[in-house]
Write a protein that holds these residues in place. Structure first.
Motif, PDB file in Angstrom:
ATOM      1  N   GLN A 151      40.168  42.468  43.387  1.00 51.57           N
ATOM      2  CA  GLN A 151      39.441  41.333  43.962  1.00 51.57           C
ATOM      3  C   GLN A 151      38.482  41.799  45.055  1.00 51.57           C
ATOM      4  O   GLN A 151      37.421  41.214  45.249  1.00 51.57           O
ATOM      5  CB  GLN A 151      40.435  40.311  44.541  1.00 51.57           C
ATOM      6  CG  GLN A 151      39.782  38.988  44.917  1.00 51.57           C
ATOM      7  CD  GLN A 151      40.655  38.153  45.829  1.00 51.57           C
ATOM      8  OE1 GLN A 151      41.276  38.662  46.757  1.00 51.57           O
ATOM      9  NE2 GLN A 151      40.700  36.850  45.555  1.00 51.57           N
ATOM     10  N   ARG A 206      43.648  44.849  46.001  1.00 53.84           N
ATOM     11  CA  ARG A 206      44.035  43.673  45.218  1.00 53.84           C
ATOM     12  C   ARG A 206      43.726  43.859  43.735  1.00 53.84           C
ATOM     13  O   ARG A 206      43.211  42.966  43.065  1.00 53.84           O
ATOM     14  CB  ARG A 206      43.355  42.410  45.759  1.00 53.84           C
ATOM     15  CG  ARG A 206      43.735  42.126  47.208  1.00 53.84           C
ATOM     16  CD  ARG A 206      43.089  40.873  47.742  1.00 53.84           C
ATOM     17  NE  ARG A 206      43.561  40.581  49.102  1.00 53.84           N
ATOM     18  CZ  ARG A 206      43.118  39.578  49.838  1.00 53.84           C
ATOM     19  NH1 ARG A 206      42.197  38.759  49.357  1.00 53.84           N
ATOM     20  NH2 ARG A 206      43.595  39.377  51.045  1.00 53.84           N
ATOM     21  N   SER A 207      44.024  45.059  43.254  1.00 55.76           N
ATOM     22  CA  SER A 207      43.896  45.293  41.810  1.00 55.76           C
ATOM     23  C   SER A 207      45.284  45.452  41.219  1.00 55.76           C
ATOM     24  O   SER A 207      46.263  45.666  41.940  1.00 55.76           O
ATOM     25  CB  SER A 207      43.032  46.514  41.517  1.00 55.76           C
ATOM     26  OG  SER A 207      43.771  47.709  41.657  1.00 55.76           O
ATOM     27  N   GLU A 208      45.371  45.351  39.908  1.00 56.85           N
ATOM     28  CA  GLU A 208      46.644  45.486  39.201  1.00 56.85           C
ATOM     29  C   GLU A 208      46.918  46.977  39.018  1.00 56.85           C
ATOM     30  O   GLU A 208      46.135  47.664  38.347  1.00 56.85           O
ATOM     31  CB  GLU A 208      46.534  44.778  37.845  1.00 56.85           C
ATOM     32  CG  GLU A 208      47.846  44.630  37.117  1.00 56.85           C
ATOM     33  CD  GLU A 208      48.819  43.697  37.831  1.00 56.85           C
ATOM     34  OE1 GLU A 208      48.383  42.822  38.620  1.00 56.85           O
ATOM     35  OE2 GLU A 208      50.023  43.864  37.617  1.00 56.85           O
TER      36      GLU A 208
ATOM     37  N   LEU B   9      47.169  43.259  52.239  1.00 55.86           N
ATOM     38  CA  LEU B   9      48.203  42.690  51.375  1.00 55.86           C
ATOM     39  C   LEU B   9      48.647  41.297  51.780  1.00 55.86           C
ATOM     40  O   LEU B   9      49.039  40.501  50.944  1.00 55.86           O
ATOM     41  CB  LEU B   9      49.440  43.594  51.415  1.00 55.86           C
ATOM     42  CG  LEU B   9      49.298  44.935  50.722  1.00 55.86           C
ATOM     43  CD1 LEU B   9      50.518  45.791  50.983  1.00 55.86           C
ATOM     44  CD2 LEU B   9      49.150  44.688  49.237  1.00 55.86           C
ATOM     45  N   LEU B 113      34.485  41.572  38.158  1.00 58.34           N
ATOM     46  CA  LEU B 113      35.545  42.341  38.799  1.00 58.34           C
ATOM     47  C   LEU B 113      36.435  42.993  37.739  1.00 58.34           C
ATOM     48  O   LEU B 113      36.596  42.467  36.640  1.00 58.34           O
ATOM     49  CB  LEU B 113      36.394  41.432  39.698  1.00 58.34           C
ATOM     50  CG  LEU B 113      35.613  40.674  40.785  1.00 58.34           C
ATOM     51  CD1 LEU B 113      36.545  39.728  41.539  1.00 58.34           C
ATOM     52  CD2 LEU B 113      34.940  41.642  41.755  1.00 58.34           C
ATOM     53  N   VAL B 114      37.004  44.152  38.090  1.00 58.92           N
ATOM     54  CA  VAL B 114      37.797  44.949  37.150  1.00 58.92           C
ATOM     55  C   VAL B 114      39.256  44.974  37.609  1.00 58.92           C
ATOM     56  O   VAL B 114      39.542  45.221  38.775  1.00 58.92           O
ATOM     57  CB  VAL B 114      37.242  46.400  37.109  1.00 58.92           C
ATOM     58  CG1 VAL B 114      38.135  47.303  36.264  1.00 58.92           C
ATOM     59  CG2 VAL B 114      35.812  46.417  36.578  1.00 58.92           C
ATOM     60  N   ARG B 115      40.169  44.717  36.682  1.00 58.47           N
ATOM     61  CA  ARG B 115      41.611  44.853  36.945  1.00 58.47           C
ATOM     62  C   ARG B 115      42.059  44.129  38.207  1.00 58.47           C
ATOM     63  O   ARG B 115      42.799  44.692  39.035  1.00 58.47           O
ATOM     64  CB  ARG B 115      42.023  46.321  37.053  1.00 58.47           C
ATOM     65  CG  ARG B 115      42.197  47.042  35.743  1.00 58.47           C
ATOM     66  CD  ARG B 115      42.881  48.388  35.925  1.00 58.47           C
ATOM     67  NE  ARG B 115      44.320  48.249  36.059  1.00 58.47           N
ATOM     68  CZ  ARG B 115      45.157  48.155  35.037  1.00 58.47           C
ATOM     69  NH1 ARG B 115      44.700  48.201  33.806  1.00 58.47           N
ATOM     70  NH2 ARG B 115      46.453  48.023  35.242  1.00 58.47           N
ATOM     71  N   VAL B 116      41.639  42.895  38.352  1.00 59.43           N
ATOM     72  CA  VAL B 116      42.097  42.109  39.501  1.00 59.43           C
ATOM     73  C   VAL B 116      43.608  41.917  39.379  1.00 59.43           C
ATOM     74  O   VAL B 116      44.134  41.656  38.294  1.00 59.43           O
ATOM     75  CB  VAL B 116      41.370  40.748  39.540  1.00 59.43           C
ATOM     76  CG1 VAL B 116      41.937  39.864  40.647  1.00 59.43           C
ATOM     77  CG2 VAL B 116      39.873  40.959  39.740  1.00 59.43           C
ATOM     78  N   GLY B 117      44.331  42.083  40.505  1.00 60.61           N
ATOM     79  CA  GLY B 117      45.786  41.940  40.492  1.00 60.61           C
ATOM     80  C   GLY B 117      46.198  40.558  40.024  1.00 60.61           C
ATOM     81  O   GLY B 117      45.475  39.582  40.231  1.00 60.61           O
ATOM     82  N   ARG B 118      47.376  40.510  39.399  1.00 62.27           N
ATOM     83  CA  ARG B 118      47.830  39.252  38.821  1.00 62.27           C
ATOM     84  C   ARG B 118      47.783  38.122  39.850  1.00 62.27           C
ATOM     85  O   ARG B 118      47.380  37.008  39.545  1.00 62.27           O
ATOM     86  CB  ARG B 118      49.248  39.423  38.285  1.00 62.27           C
ATOM     87  CG  ARG B 118      49.457  38.809  36.927  1.00 62.27           C
ATOM     88  CD  ARG B 118      50.731  39.342  36.298  1.00 62.27           C
ATOM     89  NE  ARG B 118      50.668  40.780  36.115  1.00 62.27           N
ATOM     90  CZ  ARG B 118      51.740  41.559  35.915  1.00 62.27           C
ATOM     91  NH1 ARG B 118      52.934  41.033  35.888  1.00 62.27           N
ATOM     92  NH2 ARG B 118      51.595  42.851  35.745  1.00 62.27           N
ATOM     93  N   TRP B 120      45.871  37.589  42.185  1.00 60.84           N
ATOM     94  CA  TRP B 120      44.537  37.220  42.674  1.00 60.84           C
ATOM     95  C   TRP B 120      43.607  36.741  41.573  1.00 60.84           C
ATOM     96  O   TRP B 120      42.466  36.358  41.844  1.00 60.84           O
ATOM     97  CB  TRP B 120      43.892  38.434  43.378  1.00 60.84           C
ATOM     98  CG  TRP B 120      44.808  39.100  44.341  1.00 60.84           C
ATOM     99  CD1 TRP B 120      45.511  40.266  44.136  1.00 60.84           C
ATOM    100  CD2 TRP B 120      45.153  38.653  45.651  1.00 60.84           C
ATOM    101  NE1 TRP B 120      46.268  40.557  45.244  1.00 60.84           N
ATOM    102  CE2 TRP B 120      46.067  39.594  46.188  1.00 60.84           C
ATOM    103  CE3 TRP B 120      44.778  37.557  46.424  1.00 60.84           C
ATOM    104  CZ2 TRP B 120      46.617  39.458  47.460  1.00 60.84           C
ATOM    105  CZ3 TRP B 120      45.324  37.427  47.696  1.00 60.84           C
ATOM    106  CH2 TRP B 120      46.229  38.367  48.196  1.00 60.84           C
ATOM    107  N   ARG B 123      40.884  33.762  41.488  1.00 61.70           N
ATOM    108  CA  ARG B 123      40.856  33.230  42.847  1.00 61.70           C
ATOM    109  C   ARG B 123      39.785  33.935  43.658  1.00 61.70           C
ATOM    110  O   ARG B 123      39.594  35.140  43.508  1.00 61.70           O
ATOM    111  CB  ARG B 123      42.217  33.447  43.512  1.00 61.70           C
ATOM    112  CG  ARG B 123      43.269  32.639  42.825  1.00 61.70           C
ATOM    113  CD  ARG B 123      44.655  33.091  43.180  1.00 61.70           C
ATOM    114  NE  ARG B 123      45.598  32.218  42.489  1.00 61.70           N
ATOM    115  CZ  ARG B 123      46.904  32.346  42.506  1.00 61.70           C
ATOM    116  NH1 ARG B 123      47.450  33.308  43.190  1.00 61.70           N
ATOM    117  NH2 ARG B 123      47.658  31.498  41.841  1.00 61.70           N
ATOM    118  N   THR B 124      39.140  33.175  44.514  1.00 57.02           N
ATOM    119  CA  THR B 124      38.157  33.790  45.390  1.00 57.02           C
ATOM    120  C   THR B 124      38.837  34.217  46.688  1.00 57.02           C
ATOM    121  O   THR B 124      39.906  33.719  47.026  1.00 57.02           O
ATOM    122  CB  THR B 124      37.019  32.805  45.700  1.00 57.02           C
ATOM    123  OG1 THR B 124      37.569  31.620  46.298  1.00 57.02           O
ATOM    124  CG2 THR B 124      36.282  32.415  44.418  1.00 57.02           C
ATOM    125  N   VAL B 125      38.212  35.154  47.408  1.00 60.20           N
ATOM    126  CA  VAL B 125      38.839  35.661  48.636  1.00 60.20           C
ATOM    127  C   VAL B 125      38.959  34.525  49.654  1.00 60.20           C
ATOM    128  O   VAL B 125      40.003  34.352  50.294  1.00 60.20           O
ATOM    129  CB  VAL B 125      38.024  36.835  49.232  1.00 60.20           C
ATOM    130  CG1 VAL B 125      38.699  37.373  50.494  1.00 60.20           C
ATOM    131  CG2 VAL B 125      37.863  37.953  48.192  1.00 60.20           C
TER     132      VAL B 125
END
Lengths: 240, 143
Positions: A151, A206-208, B9, B113-118, B120, B123-125
């Motif tokens: 993100q 915030r990446s997977e 985090l 965006l690439v590989r955004v965490g689950r 996030w 969702r925007t910042v």
């Protein structure tokens, strides 16, 4: 490979090679790392030495034969047709040669054995395996290092190449060299692997994170070894 | 580094809504994303709360109570004198529209965006309201 050459030339032009995170630590932390009686990572090294004896590694290997091994890894493994890192080799040895149950990845025992073996190379320069069959993995690793992700849309390179030495909030950004793993992080209150460090950074932007045994980690490790070549092995290093 | 990583985090409260439509004019987004002006006091809290705005990881600014500030990006001091409200808004929403290589995350975009965490994904910042609060605060930084 052209990028490696460009990087090497740029560094030569600056008269500077890679800089270990050790150089930018406080004198107190440097002293702690240097003193085997103060360095908490040495507890894992001692445990690893006991395991090396107890688990039968000495049936084939002498400790002296382990000198320089960690400085070469990851190396090319014909059976896997790809890179294998030190922890992977230790696990492979246990399973295939000893017929023993695998140690869970990054378990205290696995970390201790890796720390002991890597400690035998302490003070030796990183001399990555020149095998050209590793080049595809190194290229993939470099691409991953430069790929923006998460993100917050940040790549490893944006912090550790482009902005090393600057401050992220209050903390100096290191060049991010992998020359002391497994290492003791004050933040972790324990010894941890390079993969753990990579995962923390991935989560931080915030990446997977890649799944635990994803080939991406080996690719990054193979690239990082080349990127840090010439730096001496510090295992067990201490970092804040 | 620990504090910095923890700060990245901690801000786990999600901003669920997809970004609302907005119009870019030149290097600005002239209109408020919410249709109403933001609140500068709330904006200051977002900027100085590292877990929320993340701003001080990279920027410094006139915040004497914040000992740990970054130096990867220009100081926020005088931001309101250098840039208009509309310029600030576009730079917060998605600075990539002005400089694709910018280090600054797009605070109000889920695209490219690439590989955004689950946790996030989608969702925007910051939310539209929070963007407006930060804009309202930054324009007060005149020197």
């Amino acid at each position: 490979m052209r990028r490696f050459a460009t990087l090497a030339l740029a560094l030569l032009a600056l008269g500077a090679g890679p800089r270990s995170g050790f150089e930018t630590m406080t004198p107190e932390l440097q002293a702690m790392q240097r003193d085997d009686f103060a360095n908490p990572g040495m507890l894992w090294v001692a445990e690893g030495e006991a395991l090396f004896q107890r688990q039968g590694c000495t049936g084939c290997h002498t400790p002296a034969q382990m000198v320089g091994v960690a400085a070469r890894y990851p190396v090319f493994d014909a059976g896997r047709d790809g890179p294998i890192d030190l922890a992977g080799r230790i696990a492979q040895c246990r399973e295939q040669r000893q017929g023993a149950a695998p140690l869970p990845t990054e378990s205290p025992e696995a970390l201790a054995l890796a720390a002991y073996v890597a400690n035998q190379s302490r003070g030796l320069p990183l001399a990555p395996d020149p095998d050209p069959r590793l080049d595809p993995a190194r290229r993939q690793g470099e691409a991953l290092f430069r790929e923006r992700r998460g993100q917050l849309n940040l790549s490893c390179a944006q912090c550790h190449d482009d902005n090393a030495g600057r401050r992220l909030a209050g903390s100096a950004i290191p060049e991010g060299h992998a020359n002391g793993y497994p290492l003791y992080r004050l933040e972790w209150q324990g010894l941890g692997s390079l993969r753990r460090r990579l995962r923390s950074c991935m989560v931080g932007v915030r990446s997977e994170p890649f799944p635990p045994d994803a080939p991406e980690y080996l690719a990054l490790e193979a690239y990082l070894a080349m990127r840090a070549r010439g730096l001496v092995v510090e295992t067990p290093a201490i970092r804040p | 580094m620990r504090a910095a990583c923890a700060a990245l985090l901690l801000w786990a409260a999600p901003v669920l809504a997809q970004p609302a439509a907005f119009q870019v004019v030149g290097d600005t987004i002239p209109a408020s994303l919410t249709g109403t002006p933001g609140d500068a006091a709330r904006g200051r809290a977002i900027v100085t709360t590292r877990q929320r705005g993340l701003c001080l990881l990279c920027h410094s600014g006139p915040f004497p109570e914040e000992p740990f500030q970054g130096d990867l990006a220009p100081s926020l001091a005088g931001a309101g004198a250098r840039l208009t409200k509309g310029q600030l808004r576009l730079r917060l929403v998605d600075g990539r529209r002005l400089n694709p290589a910018t280090l600054m995350p797009a605070y109000y975009s889920t695209e490219g965006l690439v590989r955004v965490g689950r946790a996030w994904q989608g969702r925007t910042v910051l939310s539209a309201e929070e963007i407006e609060d930060v804009v309202a605060f930054l324009v007060t930084l005149q020197e």
